[in-house]
Design a protein around this motif. Structure first.
Motif, PDB file in Angstrom:
ATOM      1  N   TYR A  40       0.798  -1.201   0.027  1.00 40.60           N
ATOM      2  CA  TYR A  40      -0.117   0.077   0.224  1.00 40.60           C
ATOM      3  C   TYR A  40       0.749   1.228   0.003  1.00 40.60           C
ATOM      4  CZ  TYR A  40       1.199   0.535   4.956  1.00 40.60           C
ATOM      5  OH  TYR A  40       1.898   0.363   6.255  1.00 40.60           O
ATOM      6  N   LEU A  41       1.849   1.095   0.506  1.00 37.82           N
ATOM      7  CA  LEU A  41       3.221   2.183   0.446  1.00 37.82           C
ATOM      8  C   LEU A  41       3.435   3.004  -0.978  1.00 37.82           C
ATOM      9  CD1 LEU A  41       5.256   1.018   3.298  1.00 37.82           C
ATOM     10  CD2 LEU A  41       3.695   2.882   3.505  1.00 37.82           C
ATOM     11  N   GLU A  42       3.495   1.689  -1.921  1.00 36.99           N
ATOM     12  CA  GLU A  42       3.953   1.842  -3.427  1.00 36.99           C
ATOM     13  C   GLU A  42       2.900   1.059  -3.959  1.00 36.99           C
ATOM     14  OE1 GLU A  42       8.174   1.887  -4.060  1.00 36.99           O
ATOM     15  OE2 GLU A  42       8.334   1.267  -1.975  1.00 36.99           O
TER      16      GLU A  42
ATOM     17  N   THR B  12     -10.920 -10.978   7.043  1.00 40.09           N
ATOM     18  CA  THR B  12      -9.869 -10.934   8.170  1.00 40.09           C
ATOM     19  C   THR B  12     -10.550  -9.927   9.316  1.00 40.09           C
ATOM     20  OG1 THR B  12      -8.844  -9.030   7.006  1.00 40.09           O
ATOM     21  CG2 THR B  12      -7.733 -11.243   6.693  1.00 40.09           C
ATOM     22  N   ALA B  13      -9.988 -10.113  10.412  1.00 41.61           N
ATOM     23  CA  ALA B  13     -10.531  -9.283  11.597  1.00 41.61           C
ATOM     24  C   ALA B  13     -10.339  -7.942  11.602  1.00 41.61           C
ATOM     25  CB  ALA B  13      -9.733 -10.144  12.845  1.00 41.61           C
ATOM     26  N   MET B  14     -11.166  -7.213  12.182  1.00 42.68           N
ATOM     27  CA  MET B  14     -11.162  -5.881  12.394  1.00 42.68           C
ATOM     28  C   MET B  14     -11.063  -5.478  13.996  1.00 42.68           C
ATOM     29  SD  MET B  14     -14.089  -4.721   9.915  1.00 42.68           S
ATOM     30  CE  MET B  14     -14.203  -5.039   7.972  1.00 42.68           C
ATOM     31  N   HIS B  15     -10.041  -4.585  14.267  1.00 42.09           N
ATOM     32  CA  HIS B  15      -9.867  -4.220  15.766  1.00 42.09           C
ATOM     33  C   HIS B  15     -10.162  -2.703  15.775  1.00 42.09           C
ATOM     34  CE1 HIS B  15      -7.958  -8.136  16.117  1.00 42.09           C
ATOM     35  NE2 HIS B  15      -7.373  -7.910  14.800  1.00 42.09           N
ATOM     36  N   VAL B  16     -11.388  -2.306  16.292  1.00 44.51           N
ATOM     37  CA  VAL B  16     -11.583  -0.766  16.408  1.00 44.51           C
ATOM     38  C   VAL B  16     -10.942  -0.362  17.603  1.00 44.51           C
ATOM     39  CG1 VAL B  16     -13.977  -1.223  15.570  1.00 44.51           C
ATOM     40  CG2 VAL B  16     -13.718  -1.491  18.149  1.00 44.51           C
ATOM     41  N   HIS B  17     -10.231  -0.932  18.575  1.00 43.99           N
ATOM     42  CA  HIS B  17      -9.516  -0.166  19.747  1.00 43.99           C
ATOM     43  C   HIS B  17      -8.297   0.249  18.916  1.00 43.99           C
ATOM     44  CE1 HIS B  17      -7.720  -4.238  19.477  1.00 43.99           C
ATOM     45  NE2 HIS B  17      -6.787  -4.015  19.871  1.00 43.99           N
ATOM     46  N   ARG B  18      -7.879  -0.272  17.534  1.00 40.56           N
ATOM     47  CA  ARG B  18      -6.649   0.215  17.224  1.00 40.56           C
ATOM     48  C   ARG B  18      -6.807   1.510  16.201  1.00 40.56           C
ATOM     49  NH1 ARG B  18      -1.710  -1.363  18.169  1.00 40.56           N
ATOM     50  NH2 ARG B  18      -1.053  -1.047  16.163  1.00 40.56           N
ATOM     51  N   ALA B  19      -7.896   1.750  16.130  1.00 41.34           N
ATOM     52  CA  ALA B  19      -8.221   2.965  15.151  1.00 41.34           C
ATOM     53  C   ALA B  19      -7.783   4.239  16.006  1.00 41.34           C
ATOM     54  CB  ALA B  19      -9.905   3.289  15.051  1.00 41.34           C
ATOM     55  N   ASN B  20      -7.425   5.317  14.912  1.00 38.52           N
ATOM     56  CA  ASN B  20      -7.118   6.776  15.682  1.00 38.52           C
ATOM     57  C   ASN B  20      -8.172   7.488  16.069  1.00 38.52           C
ATOM     58  OD1 ASN B  20      -6.245   9.160  15.930  1.00 38.52           O
ATOM     59  ND2 ASN B  20      -5.002   9.341  14.287  1.00 38.52           N
ATOM     60  N   PRO B  21      -8.268   7.481  17.466  1.00 35.78           N
ATOM     61  CA  PRO B  21      -9.776   8.214  17.962  1.00 35.78           C
ATOM     62  C   PRO B  21      -9.818   9.830  17.776  1.00 35.78           C
ATOM     63  CG  PRO B  21      -7.841   7.897  19.843  1.00 35.78           C
ATOM     64  CD  PRO B  21      -7.464   7.304  18.635  1.00 35.78           C
ATOM     65  N   ASP B  22      -8.491  10.348  17.251  1.00 32.54           N
ATOM     66  CA  ASP B  22      -8.606  11.720  16.979  1.00 32.54           C
ATOM     67  C   ASP B  22      -9.431  11.916  15.476  1.00 32.54           C
ATOM     68  OD1 ASP B  22      -7.426  12.726  19.233  1.00 32.54           O
ATOM     69  OD2 ASP B  22      -5.376  12.064  18.508  1.00 32.54           O
ATOM     70  N   LEU B  23      -9.378  10.916  14.697  1.00 31.79           N
ATOM     71  CA  LEU B  23     -10.138  10.795  13.661  1.00 31.79           C
ATOM     72  C   LEU B  23     -11.418  10.097  13.489  1.00 31.79           C
ATOM     73  CD1 LEU B  23      -7.033  10.261  11.202  1.00 31.79           C
ATOM     74  CD2 LEU B  23      -8.000  12.467  11.704  1.00 31.79           C
TER      75      LEU B  23
ATOM     76  N   LEU C 143      -1.456  -4.239  12.604  1.00 29.01           N
ATOM     77  CA  LEU C 143      -2.293  -3.242  11.843  1.00 29.01           C
ATOM     78  C   LEU C 143      -1.463  -2.075  11.532  1.00 29.01           C
ATOM     79  CD1 LEU C 143      -5.694  -3.571  13.752  1.00 29.01           C
ATOM     80  CD2 LEU C 143      -5.101  -4.060  11.132  1.00 29.01           C
ATOM     81  N   ARG C 144      -1.790  -1.258  10.323  1.00 25.33           N
ATOM     82  CA  ARG C 144      -1.089   0.087  10.019  1.00 25.33           C
ATOM     83  C   ARG C 144      -1.521   1.080  11.272  1.00 25.33           C
ATOM     84  NH1 ARG C 144      -3.235   0.884   4.382  1.00 25.33           N
ATOM     85  NH2 ARG C 144      -3.066   3.138   4.856  1.00 25.33           N
ATOM     86  N   GLN C 145      -0.612   2.085  11.558  1.00 26.97           N
ATOM     87  CA  GLN C 145      -0.748   2.959  12.538  1.00 26.97           C
ATOM     88  C   GLN C 145      -2.129   3.489  12.501  1.00 26.97           C
ATOM     89  OE1 GLN C 145       1.517   3.066  15.171  1.00 26.97           O
ATOM     90  NE2 GLN C 145       0.041   4.736  16.204  1.00 26.97           N
ATOM     91  N   GLY C 146      -2.937   3.557  13.516  1.00 29.05           N
ATOM     92  CA  GLY C 146      -4.292   4.308  13.631  1.00 29.05           C
ATOM     93  C   GLY C 146      -5.244   3.517  12.552  1.00 29.05           C
ATOM     94  N   ASP C 147      -5.073   2.404  12.212  1.00 29.33           N
ATOM     95  CA  ASP C 147      -6.031   1.654  11.305  1.00 29.33           C
ATOM     96  C   ASP C 147      -6.630   0.588  11.909  1.00 29.33           C
ATOM     97  OD1 ASP C 147      -6.955   0.350   9.104  1.00 29.33           O
ATOM     98  OD2 ASP C 147      -5.576   1.295   7.702  1.00 29.33           O
ATOM     99  N   ALA C 148      -7.689   0.300  11.646  1.00 31.00           N
ATOM    100  CA  ALA C 148      -8.446  -0.775  12.457  1.00 31.00           C
ATOM    101  C   ALA C 148      -8.815  -2.046  11.453  1.00 31.00           C
ATOM    102  CB  ALA C 148     -10.128  -0.502  12.962  1.00 31.00           C
TER     103      ALA C 148
END
Length: 465
Positions: free
Chosen positions: A247-249, A348-359, A430-435
């Motif tokens: 996803y980076l490139e 695949t699993a989703m992890h809402v606790h990893r989402a960025n709360p500021d966004l 997970l990617r930073q701030g991504d659920a």
């Protein structure tokens, strides 16, 4: 927690305004969809907190048989007698003699079983691709006793949802400010002893048939790797595409000679969108399939994230329209391209606790007990993450996973790529701030090279005890 969830359930006036501005259709769905009447939805969901008191505290109970259980308590300290909470529980063994430059790597994650009486069983499994080997008994050997003095044992308990909020389906939470997730963490900083049994993730994977699974595990025609195929084509949402490219490139594939993807169709899969999905499939993949029709080709398809988060139609709790569309999509591909071997990529699993709360939170509630990250400037631009994650939960993903797996293996005899359990244990990848999306190199590339295109399966250790 109760106050925060009540505020989450209150009407999101900006969302309603956007609906009206767009002639009564939602702005986030790829297919026009009527915005529901918020007042009607509120009447259907307000019972959630009337019939169940929100969890405000947890207690860890270790029984004589060494089983670990969470007991939930309400705000007054009373034990709850109903289930419906969704937890993500992480266990750490940390060497206190070392200075940590980065966040500690989890040692194990618990499979959580809701006993529907206010208690939740915990079964620990090591985390995928971890460099640690957990110690489960520090008193077997004198050297381990000394090791215990240098080891800190701790646990994090993430309360993702309470009172069944995670099970609610479209459109019951449309118009809420968030999806009712709490982002509350409970910390047990100094455990007196570790879990007595921690299963290795490799052993668990082996017991369940590996990453690529077939209907009959003993069949000589089973697919255990994509390596024997001349080429593998991947078609689906971003989670499918990122199995073969970074996803980076976006234009960089992990190994273009083995597997490629021609892009993301950006569609949920329902009977209404099926013609569009078939058309996009032809545009993206039919050239390669026709060009190499005389070769042994694998075609990996899948659809899950859009269907859970931003579906084209309101389907109710069972997603029957989507599941029927999955059947018809597979049947169409098999008819049009009979020489290709079709595999289905399960959710695949989703992890809402990893989402960025500021966004991903859109609250203006002022409460000194809430983290500062929950208090947003009401004039700040709205982030689409608020809408996207409103229906993301372990319970909903798990339901769709089980149904798709049943249809593909039992009804259609389609081999599946099953990463659900690996991904459930991999929230830290997970990617930073991504659920939803996993890291390219640390997770997706390892799955690609060590499992999908492995020359032979990795060695699998047994359970740890």
């Amino acid at each position: 927690v109760t106050k925060f969830i009540q505020e989450s359930m209150s009407p999101d006036l900006e969302w309603q305004e956007l609906c009206e501005r767009n002639n009564g259709t939602t702005r986030v769905s790829p297919v026009p969809r009527i915005c529901p009447d918020y007042i009607h939805q509120q009447q259907q969901t307000q019972q959630q907190l009337q019939d169940c008191t929100a969890t405000e505290q947890v207690e860890l109970v270790v029984s004589h048989d060494h089983s670990w259980t969470l007991r939930t308590l309400d705000g007054r300290g009373g034990y709850k007698t109903v289930g419906g909470d969704e937890f993500y529980v992480v266990y750490y063994q940390e060497d206190v003699t070392k200075t940590a430059k980065e966040p500690a790597e989890p040692t194990a994650v618990a499979w959580v079983t809701d006993h529907h009486n206010g208690t939740y069983g915990l079964q620990f499994v090591t985390t995928p691709f971890s460099t640690q080997r957990p110690i489960t008994n520090f008193y077997k050997h004198p050297k381990l006793k000394q090791k215990r003095q240098q080891t800190r044992l701790r646990m994090e308990v993430h309360l993702q949802y309470t009172c069944g909020m995670g099970t609610l389906y479209q459109p019951l939470k449309d118009g809420w400010k968030t999806g009712g997730m709490t982002h509350v963490q409970f910390h047990i900083p100094d455990l007196p002893f570790p879990p007595r049994k921690i299963e290795s993730w490799q052993h668990r994977l082996e017991q369940r048939g590996g990453v690529i699974r077939n209907l009959v595990s003993s069949s000589s025609n089973n697919i255990t790797s994509l390596t024997p195929f001349f080429h593998s084509l991947f078609f689906g949402d971003s989670l499918v595409v990122q199995m073969v490219q970074s996803y980076l490139e976006p234009n960089r594939h992990f190994d273009r000679s083995k597997a490629t993807s021609q892009g993301n169709p950006d569609l949920p899969l329902t009977l209404a969108t099926l013609p569009n999905m078939i058309q996009k499939f032809k545009e993206m993949q039919s050239g390669n399939l026709n060009r190499f029709s005389h070769k042994k080709m694998a075609l990996i398809v899948g659809s899950a994230a859009w269907d859970l988060l931003l579906p084209a139609t309101y389907e109710g709790p069972k997603l029957e329209d989507h599941l029927q569309a999955c059947r018809e999509f597979i049947q169409h591909i098999r008819t049009e391209y009979p020489n290709a071997t079709v595999l289905w990529r399960l959710p695949t699993a989703m992890h809402v606790h990893r989402a960025n709360p500021d966004l991903c939170f859109h609250l203006e509630v002022q409460d000194e007990h809430l983290p500062s990250s929950h208090l947003l400037n009401k004039n700040a631009p709205r982030n689409p993450c608020v809408d996207i994650l409103r229906y993301a939960s372990t319970s909903r993903v798990q339901y769709l996973y089980k149904q798709q797996k049943r249809i593909m293996l039992d009804e259609l005899n389609v081999p599946v790529i099953d990463l659900y359990e690996l991904s459930y244990l991999s929230a830290h990848w997970l990617r930073q701030g991504d659920a939803i999306h996993y890291q390219a190199i640390e997770w997706n590339l390892r799955i690609f090279s060590e499992y999908l295109f492995a020359q032979q399966p990795p060695a699998l250790p047994s359970s740890l005890s």
